[in-house]
Design a protein around this motif. Structure first.
Motif, PDB file in Angstrom:
ATOM      1  N   TYR A  45       3.846   1.999 -23.994  1.00 26.17           N
ATOM      2  CA  TYR A  45       3.209   1.927 -25.371  1.00 26.17           C
ATOM      3  C   TYR A  45       4.034   2.187 -26.342  1.00 26.17           C
ATOM      4  O   TYR A  45       3.580   1.883 -27.374  1.00 26.17           O
ATOM      5  N   ALA A  46       5.160   3.233 -26.330  1.00 27.19           N
ATOM      6  CA  ALA A  46       6.116   3.345 -27.112  1.00 27.19           C
ATOM      7  C   ALA A  46       6.734   2.050 -27.645  1.00 27.19           C
ATOM      8  O   ALA A  46       6.999   1.899 -28.705  1.00 27.19           O
ATOM      9  N   ILE A  47       7.130   1.434 -26.748  1.00 18.78           N
ATOM     10  CA  ILE A  47       7.747   0.115 -27.081  1.00 18.78           C
ATOM     11  C   ILE A  47       6.841  -0.956 -27.799  1.00 18.78           C
ATOM     12  O   ILE A  47       7.165  -1.531 -28.680  1.00 18.78           O
ATOM     13  N   ILE A  48       5.411  -1.041 -27.314  1.00 12.89           N
ATOM     14  CA  ILE A  48       4.554  -1.751 -27.881  1.00 12.89           C
ATOM     15  C   ILE A  48       4.479  -1.511 -29.402  1.00 12.89           C
ATOM     16  O   ILE A  48       4.531  -2.268 -30.260  1.00 12.89           O
TER      17      ILE A  48
ATOM     18  N   VAL B  14       2.121   4.427 -37.652  1.00 12.75           N
ATOM     19  CA  VAL B  14       2.172   4.432 -36.121  1.00 12.75           C
ATOM     20  C   VAL B  14       0.743   4.002 -35.571  1.00 12.75           C
ATOM     21  O   VAL B  14       0.723   3.269 -34.851  1.00 12.75           O
ATOM     22  N   VAL B  15      -0.206   4.951 -36.154  1.00 13.91           N
ATOM     23  CA  VAL B  15      -1.461   4.700 -35.475  1.00 13.91           C
ATOM     24  C   VAL B  15      -2.093   3.174 -35.684  1.00 13.91           C
ATOM     25  O   VAL B  15      -2.531   2.575 -35.012  1.00 13.91           O
ATOM     26  N   ASP B  16      -1.830   2.891 -36.839  1.00 12.39           N
ATOM     27  CA  ASP B  16      -2.114   1.432 -37.293  1.00 12.39           C
ATOM     28  C   ASP B  16      -1.686   0.299 -36.573  1.00 12.39           C
ATOM     29  O   ASP B  16      -2.293  -0.706 -36.418  1.00 12.39           O
ATOM     30  N   ALA B  17      -0.176   0.696 -36.134  1.00 11.92           N
ATOM     31  CA  ALA B  17       0.446  -0.329 -35.307  1.00 11.92           C
ATOM     32  C   ALA B  17      -0.204  -0.529 -34.084  1.00 11.92           C
ATOM     33  O   ALA B  17      -0.513  -1.521 -33.379  1.00 11.92           O
ATOM     34  N   LEU B  18      -0.704   0.645 -33.427  1.00 10.13           N
ATOM     35  CA  LEU B  18      -1.196   0.780 -32.217  1.00 10.13           C
ATOM     36  C   LEU B  18      -2.502  -0.181 -32.047  1.00 10.13           C
ATOM     37  O   LEU B  18      -3.074  -0.896 -31.401  1.00 10.13           O
TER      38      LEU B  18
ATOM     39  N   VAL C  83       2.037   9.817 -31.107  1.00 10.77           N
ATOM     40  CA  VAL C  83       0.746   9.204 -31.244  1.00 10.77           C
ATOM     41  C   VAL C  83       0.433   8.526 -29.691  1.00 10.77           C
ATOM     42  O   VAL C  83      -0.497   8.815 -29.332  1.00 10.77           O
ATOM     43  N   VAL C  84       1.352   8.201 -29.028  1.00 16.72           N
ATOM     44  CA  VAL C  84       1.450   7.651 -27.572  1.00 16.72           C
ATOM     45  C   VAL C  84       1.093   8.931 -26.876  1.00 16.72           C
ATOM     46  O   VAL C  84      -0.138   8.838 -25.977  1.00 16.72           O
TER      47      VAL C  84
END
Length: 616
Positions: free
Chosen positions: A389-392, A532-536, A494-495
């Motif tokens: 999920y960090a890569i994603i 970062v949250v928005d990206a996930l 975040v992850v």
């Protein structure tokens, strides 16, 4: 009738006795009530004092700060010049001084009373570093140290407070101090344990930093170059040095010492200067060009303006070049530049096997991290999930490939620091004590030291070091806020928060996928980075709109949960998928979800699908 006066007299006499008795009973009842009220008041005061103590004594503040507070509280009970706090050392069987508080600016001055025949004399009282005591009193009592009268306040055999000099202590004061000692005994073991754990970790971190300095020089070519350039500058008498590295078909400045950034930038862009140096050094190991020589006229004006009068250059293999700058017309008896270049080349060549060894270390650390995950079914696949999920997120944010690689590795090894702590901590189930939590908080520093030593990659280490920082500055270990926190560390935070919500534990069920996402959004801007949250969230939304997943989960459970093959190869869901079946895992009887801490009813793979399906 003649007896009536006697009867009246009798009644009157005994009525008076009754009134006296009732009055006495009332007085007794009143005294009992007053005693009970006083007793309740004392109990309430004791509870208030105990609550105040518990509210202000925290392992996170460190033992010195807590001891100072405790001595201040004791100072409200008894006034004295010096208060000394000791903790019992079971190994040496001594009381060791841990904190001292003085109540006056000219503290520790004992002014004994002398007769008028003797001159006045000052005597300094300083508490001893350690105390040997064969017998420990059970209550506070007076002791003499030489001619100095002190009050010894025992703390249940684990500590003691010495107060003084004091001449006389009332019985009521002793009772209050004994009550306070009882309260301290509840919190002191936790403080001692916290200090012991902190000292152990300090040793690990200090050792790691020492090894890191050595490791940086051994692994990182840039660190090696800096060390060599700094050491050689003084020996040759130069004011500046540059190392040019050939990348592809062009030369670039890799490292410089003593050269201003503006000059370095101009030299790096001056192809004519680089071609000139290369032409001068061609076929030679080194060259020295001095002011007054014809070749010196070719040097850039920016160097002449800085006062450069001599330039020396030496080849470092086929892909490196050292350039030294002098502010005087230097005449050297010997030419050390070729020897410096050869030494540097030898070191750089020797670093290749160490860099290979660094990769071996990383493989070992990853295996250790996976082993730790597999110790508990609820953490199986955790490190792989962190990395996935960090890569994603990093890709969704458009970060460079080299940074994504560092983020992926940092995520996988984000908890590797617990290997340097007690195994009882990372295997513990349930809530940590405050001391244990303080100990666990240090895993990020230990992990960063481990990665610095084994990889020499400071950026990667910083991602691990600061992945528990918060955007509002309330995190640890440094209290960084906002953009002060490296982006990789913000992604890891975040992850880690997301996985903590969707992965359950023995003592608690996981949250549903929707609630987990909502909690991430709620924490944006305060605890977590909103970008970062928005990206996930954006990645999940795009994936959820994909028609390929209309009737099924967003991915196979072994992909989304990163379940190891040792479990999957025996699972009917995985076996059927290899035969072309595309069925949701919770629809297959005999699945092995429980083997990796999952339940179909609460697993986020299913709760995400259920939420998405209910919206249609």
């Amino acid at each position: 009738m003649s007896n009536l006066p006697d009867i009246y007299e009798f009644i009157e006499q005994y009525a008076m006795y009754g009134v006296v008795a009732l009055g006495f009973l009332f007085l007794v009842t009143l005294l009992v009530c007053i005693w009970q009220i006083r007793r309740m008041t004392l109990v309430r005061e004791r509870m208030d004092r105990a609550n105040l103590l518990l509210e202000n004594v925290r392992a996170a503040k460190g033992i010195e700060s807590n001891i100072n507070y405790l001595l201040e509280r004791i100072g409200t009970v008894i006034e004295a010049p010096v208060y000394a706090f000791y903790i019992y050392d079971t190994k040496n069987k001594q009381y060791i001084l841990k904190g001292v508080r003085h109540s006056e600016t000219d503290f520790g001055k004992v002014r004994p009373s002398y007769s008028g025949l003797a001159a006045y004399k000052k005597e300094d009282y300083m508490p001893p570093i350690s105390i040997n005591m064969t017998s420990i009193p059970s209550k506070s009592e007076m002791v003499d140290e030489g001619e100095v009268p002190l009050l010894f306040m025992p703390l249940g055999g684990i500590g003691a407070v010495r107060i003084g000099p004091v001449k006389k202590v009332s019985r009521n004061t002793k009772m209050k101090l004994d009550e306070f000692a009882t309260q301290i005994q509840y919190v002191l073991p936790e403080l001692i344990l916290s200090e012991r754990m902190r000292n152990q970790v300090d040793v690990v971190v200090a050792s790691g930093k020492a090894l890191q300095n050595i490791s940086d020089a051994a692994i990182d070519p840039k660190v090696t170059l800096n060390l060599m350039l700094m050491a050689s500058l003084k020996s040759v008498g130069a004011f500046g040095a540059l190392f040019f590295e050939k990348l592809s078909a062009s030369w670039q400045i890799s490292t410089s010492i003593g050269v201003e950034a503006e000059i370095q930038r101009e030299l790096g862009q001056n192809d004519a200067f680089l071609r000139f140096i290369c032409s001068q050094i061609e076929g030679k190991e080194s060259v020295v060009i001095r002011e007054g020589e014809a070749a010196f006229n070719e040097i850039p004006s920016v160097l002449a303006a800085q006062g450069t009068q001599t330039i020396a250059a030496a080849q470092v293999g086929h892909r490196g070049m050292l350039v030294y700058l002098f502010q005087k017309n230097t005449v050297l008896e010997t030419d050390p530049f070729a020897m410096i270049a050869n030494d540097l080349l030898d070191i750089i060549n020797s670093q290749a096997p160490i860099q290979h060894l660094s990769k071996v270390y990383i493989r070992i650390l990853k295996k250790l991290a996976r082993m730790m995950d597999n110790l508990n079914p609820y953490t199986v696949g955790y490190s792989d999930q962190m990395s996935r999920y960090a890569i994603i997120i990093a890709k969704e944010m458009g970060l460079p490939e080299d940074e994504i690689r560092d983020i992926a590795l940092a995520a996988y090894l984000s908890n590797v620091g617990v290997l340097g702590l007690s195994s009882d901590l990372y295997q513990k189930e349930g809530k940590y004590t405050e001391a244990e939590f303080e100990m666990m908080k240090l895993h990020s520093e230990v992990g960063a030291s481990i990665m610095s030593v084994t990889t020499g990659n400071k950026r990667l280490a910083s991602f691990i070091m600061y992945h528990h920082e918060r955007m509002d500055g309330a995190g640890y270990p440094a209290g960084l806020r906002g953009d002060e926190i490296p982006v990789g560390a913000r992604i890891l935070a975040v992850v880690q928060t997301f996985l903590a919500k969707i992965n359950g534990r023995k003592q608690r069920d996981p949250l549903s996928f929707e609630k987990a996402i909502q909690m991430l959004i709620s924490a944006s801007g305060t605890q977590l980075d909103k970008q970062v949250v928005d990206a996930l969230v954006r990645w999940y939304q795009r994936k959820r709109r994909d028609p390929n997943f209309a009737e099924r989960s967003l991915g196979n459970c072994w992909e989304m949960c990163c379940t190891p093959s040792s479990i999957c190869e025996h699972c009917p869901v995985y076996i059927n998928s290899n035969k072309g079946s595309r069925v949701n895992c919770w629809e297959v009887e005999g699945n092995l979800c429980s083997s990796h801490g999952k339940s179909c009813a609460t697993c986020f793979v299913r709760t995400e699908f259920v939420t998405r399906s209910s919206v249609k």
